[in-house]
Design a protein around this motif. Structure first.
Motif, PDB file in Angstrom:
ATOM      1  N   HIS A   1       0.824  -1.215   0.000  1.00 26.39           N
ATOM      2  CA  HIS A   1       0.000   0.000   0.000  1.00 26.39           C
ATOM      3  C   HIS A   1       0.857   1.264   0.000  1.00 26.39           C
ATOM      4  O   HIS A   1       0.332   2.366  -0.173  1.00 26.39           O
ATOM      5  N   ILE A   2       2.137   1.118   0.235  1.00 25.58           N
ATOM      6  CA  ILE A   2       3.040   2.267   0.331  1.00 25.58           C
ATOM      7  C   ILE A   2       3.744   2.509  -0.993  1.00 25.58           C
ATOM      8  O   ILE A   2       3.634   3.582  -1.602  1.00 25.58           O
ATOM      9  N   ASN A   3       4.458   1.505  -1.489  1.00 24.96           N
ATOM     10  CA  ASN A   3       5.216   1.668  -2.733  1.00 24.96           C
ATOM     11  C   ASN A   3       4.336   1.780  -3.978  1.00 24.96           C
ATOM     12  O   ASN A   3       4.828   2.146  -5.052  1.00 24.96           O
ATOM     13  N   SER A   4       3.059   1.514  -3.818  1.00 27.16           N
ATOM     14  CA  SER A   4       2.139   1.714  -4.943  1.00 27.16           C
ATOM     15  C   SER A   4       2.079   3.180  -5.356  1.00 27.16           C
ATOM     16  O   SER A   4       1.614   3.509  -6.456  1.00 27.16           O
ATOM     17  N   GLY A   5       2.569   4.071  -4.504  1.00 28.18           N
ATOM     18  CA  GLY A   5       2.598   5.489  -4.846  1.00 28.18           C
ATOM     19  C   GLY A   5       3.448   5.775  -6.081  1.00 28.18           C
ATOM     20  O   GLY A   5       3.169   6.726  -6.827  1.00 28.18           O
ATOM     21  N   ILE A   6       4.460   4.962  -6.332  1.00 30.25           N
ATOM     22  CA  ILE A   6       5.359   5.191  -7.479  1.00 30.25           C
ATOM     23  C   ILE A   6       4.639   4.938  -8.806  1.00 30.25           C
ATOM     24  O   ILE A   6       4.578   5.836  -9.658  1.00 30.25           O
ATOM     25  N   PRO A   7       4.070   3.740  -9.041  1.00 31.00           N
ATOM     26  CA  PRO A   7       3.307   3.568 -10.283  1.00 31.00           C
ATOM     27  C   PRO A   7       2.047   4.417 -10.334  1.00 31.00           C
ATOM     28  O   PRO A   7       1.597   4.794 -11.419  1.00 31.00           O
ATOM     29  N   ASN A   8       1.466   4.738  -9.178  1.00 33.77           N
ATOM     30  CA  ASN A   8       0.307   5.646  -9.165  1.00 33.77           C
ATOM     31  C   ASN A   8       0.679   7.003  -9.763  1.00 33.77           C
ATOM     32  O   ASN A   8      -0.056   7.563 -10.583  1.00 33.77           O
ATOM     33  N   LYS A   9       1.820   7.532  -9.336  1.00 34.73           N
ATOM     34  CA  LYS A   9       2.266   8.836  -9.834  1.00 34.73           C
ATOM     35  C   LYS A   9       2.564   8.749 -11.330  1.00 34.73           C
ATOM     36  O   LYS A   9       2.242   9.680 -12.093  1.00 34.73           O
ATOM     37  N   ALA A  10       3.137   7.627 -11.768  1.00 41.79           N
ATOM     38  CA  ALA A  10       3.427   7.463 -13.193  1.00 41.79           C
ATOM     39  C   ALA A  10       2.141   7.501 -14.011  1.00 41.79           C
ATOM     40  O   ALA A  10       2.084   8.137 -15.068  1.00 41.79           O
ATOM     41  N   PHE A  11       1.095   6.826 -13.523  1.00 40.21           N
ATOM     42  CA  PHE A  11      -0.166   6.856 -14.277  1.00 40.21           C
ATOM     43  C   PHE A  11      -0.747   8.268 -14.310  1.00 40.21           C
ATOM     44  O   PHE A  11      -1.207   8.737 -15.365  1.00 40.21           O
ATOM     45  N   TYR A  12      -0.741   8.935 -13.174  1.00 40.23           N
ATOM     46  CA  TYR A  12      -1.268  10.306 -13.151  1.00 40.23           C
ATOM     47  C   TYR A  12      -0.524  11.190 -14.147  1.00 40.23           C
ATOM     48  O   TYR A  12      -1.152  11.947 -14.916  1.00 40.23           O
ATOM     49  N   LEU A  13       0.797  11.115 -14.152  1.00 45.71           N
ATOM     50  CA  LEU A  13       1.593  11.950 -15.059  1.00 45.71           C
ATOM     51  C   LEU A  13       1.275  11.643 -16.515  1.00 45.71           C
ATOM     52  O   LEU A  13       1.129  12.548 -17.338  1.00 45.71           O
ATOM     53  N   ALA A  14       1.178  10.363 -16.850  1.00 45.67           N
ATOM     54  CA  ALA A  14       0.860   9.988 -18.227  1.00 45.67           C
ATOM     55  C   ALA A  14      -0.516  10.507 -18.619  1.00 45.67           C
ATOM     56  O   ALA A  14      -0.703  11.067 -19.708  1.00 45.67           O
ATOM     57  N   ALA A  15      -1.485  10.350 -17.733  1.00 51.98           N
ATOM     58  CA  ALA A  15      -2.846  10.800 -18.032  1.00 51.98           C
ATOM     59  C   ALA A  15      -2.914  12.313 -18.171  1.00 51.98           C
ATOM     60  O   ALA A  15      -3.582  12.846 -19.071  1.00 51.98           O
ATOM     61  N   ALA A  16      -2.216  13.025 -17.292  1.00 52.72           N
ATOM     62  CA  ALA A  16      -2.235  14.491 -17.345  1.00 52.72           C
ATOM     63  C   ALA A  16      -1.592  14.993 -18.633  1.00 52.72           C
ATOM     64  O   ALA A  16      -2.048  15.989 -19.215  1.00 52.72           O
ATOM     65  N   ARG A  17      -0.550  14.326 -19.090  1.00 47.47           N
ATOM     66  CA  ARG A  17       0.158  14.780 -20.289  1.00 47.47           C
ATOM     67  C   ARG A  17      -0.578  14.397 -21.577  1.00 47.47           C
ATOM     68  O   ARG A  17      -0.501  15.117 -22.567  1.00 47.47           O
ATOM     69  N   ILE A  18      -1.289  13.294 -21.541  1.00 47.50           N
ATOM     70  CA  ILE A  18      -2.105  12.941 -22.699  1.00 47.50           C
ATOM     71  C   ILE A  18      -3.332  13.854 -22.754  1.00 47.50           C
ATOM     72  O   ILE A  18      -3.738  14.309 -23.824  1.00 47.50           O
ATOM     73  N   GLY A  19      -3.906  14.127 -21.598  1.00 43.76           N
ATOM     74  CA  GLY A  19      -5.030  15.043 -21.523  1.00 43.76           C
ATOM     75  C   GLY A  19      -6.351  14.374 -21.846  1.00 43.76           C
ATOM     76  O   GLY A  19      -6.430  13.230 -22.256  1.00 43.76           O
ATOM     77  N   GLY A  20      -7.438  15.119 -21.638  1.00 43.00           N
ATOM     78  CA  GLY A  20      -8.771  14.584 -21.902  1.00 43.00           C
ATOM     79  C   GLY A  20      -9.221  13.634 -20.812  1.00 43.00           C
ATOM     80  O   GLY A  20      -8.868  13.790 -19.645  1.00 43.00           O
ATOM     81  N   PHE A  21      -9.996  12.643 -21.198  1.00 42.51           N
ATOM     82  CA  PHE A  21     -10.515  11.677 -20.229  1.00 42.51           C
ATOM     83  C   PHE A  21      -9.494  10.565 -19.998  1.00 42.51           C
ATOM     84  O   PHE A  21      -9.039   9.918 -20.942  1.00 42.51           O
ATOM     85  N   SER A  22      -9.184  10.320 -18.737  1.00 46.01           N
ATOM     86  CA  SER A  22      -8.122   9.363 -18.407  1.00 46.01           C
ATOM     87  C   SER A  22      -8.513   7.921 -18.675  1.00 46.01           C
ATOM     88  O   SER A  22      -7.644   7.047 -18.759  1.00 46.01           O
ATOM     89  N   TRP A  23      -9.819   7.647 -18.795  1.00 48.72           N
ATOM     90  CA  TRP A  23     -10.215   6.281 -19.100  1.00 48.72           C
ATOM     91  C   TRP A  23     -10.068   5.974 -20.595  1.00 48.72           C
ATOM     92  O   TRP A  23     -10.298   4.845 -21.023  1.00 48.72           O
TER      93      TRP A  23
END
Length: 416
Positions: free
Chosen positions: A269-291
């Motif tokens: 539950h702790i180290n999941s923050g690393i891939p979580n941040k990677a997904f957020y960054l990818a979604a923010a940079r692609i833009g639009g709807f993250s799904w």
């Protein structure tokens, strides 16, 4: 495929253990009872881990009421797929949350329930007295009511429901072993799709979403934003009750913890923050709807993963899937590349120089105004060619030779 199965709970053990230090005896007792109850359930889960799961049923929902009891087999039927709404709002919230998650996977990712074969969805509400957790046990979803002091009824959080059900999707696809990096990926996949179900339900874009997991599980008096923040791991809470959010957002801060219950099975539950941040960054940079593109890339990568998949391997898979789905050098692939770089994971086979050049084609403005990756690389090549040509012409002039003037083709965008 043989899988290592665990009881997947939304409240991480480090929070409950921290609450055992509280000066409030009611808080301590509720935390202790929740830990004991969860440990007992883990034992039961291991005994029946080899038994078949829920039967196929086109994703039909059934909600049962435990009436604060601890035995699921004695729970009463509270609402069925074809039955009327209940007078109990916990029952209705659980029923609706199962539907939102089921419909998301069906309509967005063309998946037929958790197992892709129409697995029926069973939910149990009012589990135990003051139980501070909600979990997926490999067969069904179970909700505690919370203690009313720190935690509220867990049926009130759609992303929590979707998070737990996604553990079922992971179990029926990659089967990521629930410990160390593979376990952190398991938790991260649940956070990713838990957030996406909520965003889909609210029609939120990557820019307008809060990227919080479990923002609704706390009572109003608790000074905490949520259980976790995908946008800012390590900043979801910082108070005397829970301590400081321990999630890292970069590999340099990876937490090496014991692979046991107290160590959160290696900090899943702790180290999941690393891939979580990677997904957020990818979604923010692609833009639009993250799904859209980000969600599809992560889902296809999950299906292509195995029990022991580590962060590096998963990152490499997302990069390849982005290419397969959207093209080599596409904005989507570049967003994935730069996202993993920012959390300290370099995609295998991509030299650092190339990665920097490609990453420069993606901005952090939700994809607005970004350049196509190949076009950006071509532009850089043209500029370098123009500089080389200019140097050649200068050398030629020094030798007393006059070359015919060049046409504009191939010059850089600034006219040099």
């Amino acid at each position: 495929m043989s899988r290592t199965r665990r009881l997947n709970c939304i409240i991480p053990p480090h929070i409950l253990y921290k609450l055992l230090e509280s000066e409030d005896p009611e808080v301590r007792q509720a935390a202790l009872d929740s830990l004991v109850s969860t440990a007992r359930l883990r034992g039961e889960r291991s005994v029946r881990g080899s038994l078949p799961g829920a039967a196929a049923g086109n994703g039909r929902r059934t909600i049962f009421d435990c009436r604060r009891g601890r035995f699921l087999h004695s729970a009463e039927l509270a609402r069925s797929e074809d039955g009327p709404a209940s007078t109990d709002e916990s029952v209705n919230r659980a029923f609706d949350g199962l539907a939102e998650t089921r419909d998301f996977f069906r309509e967005v990712l063309q998946r037929n329930s958790l197992d892709d074969r129409g697995m029926r969805l069973d939910g149990y509400v009012h589990y135990d007295a003051h139980y501070n957790n909600a979990f997926w046990d490999g067969r069904q979803m179970v909700f505690g009511d919370g203690d009313g002091k720190l935690f509220t009824d867990f049926t009130g959080s759609l992303d929590v429901i979707a998070h737990e059900l996604t553990h079922g999707v992971t179990e029926f696809t990659a089967g990521l072993a629930y410990h160390n990096q593979s376990g952190a990926l398991n938790e991260s996949m649940s956070d990713v799709f838990g957030s996406l179900v909520k965003q889909w339900s609210l029609n939120q874009s990557a820019e307008t979403a809060d990227w919080l997991i479990g923002a609704d599980v706390f009572t109003p008096g608790v000074d905490a934003d949520a259980l976790r923040s995908m946008k800012a791991p390590g900043q979801a809470y910082d108070n005397a009750l829970f301590g400081r959010d321990p999630q890292p957002d970069h590999m340099r801060n990876f937490a090496n913890l014991p692979d046991n219950e107290r160590g959160d099975f290696g900090g899943v539950h702790i180290n999941s923050g690393i891939p979580n941040k990677a997904f957020y960054l990818a979604a923010a940079r692609i833009g639009g709807f993250s799904w859209g593109a980000p969600g599809v890339i992560w889902y296809e990568s999950l299906k292509a993963s195995g029990m022991d998949t580590q962060f590096q391997s998963f990152a490499d898979t997302t990069y390849r899937k982005a290419e397969e789905l959207y093209g080599d050098g596409s904005a989507e692939q570049l967003a994935v590349l730069s996202a993993w770089q920012e959390v300290g994971i370099r995609i295998s086979g991509v030299p650092a120089g190339v990665a920097r050049a490609r990453g420069a084609a993606v901005n952090g403005n939700g994809g607005v105004g970004r350049e196509d990756g190949l076009a950006a690389l071509s532009k850089q090549i043209r500029e370098l060619s123009a500089q080389v040509r200019g140097l050649t012409e200068e050398v030629t002039a020094l030798k007393g030779k006059k070359w015919p003037p060049r046409v504009d083709a191939g010059r850089s965008s600034d006219g040099r």
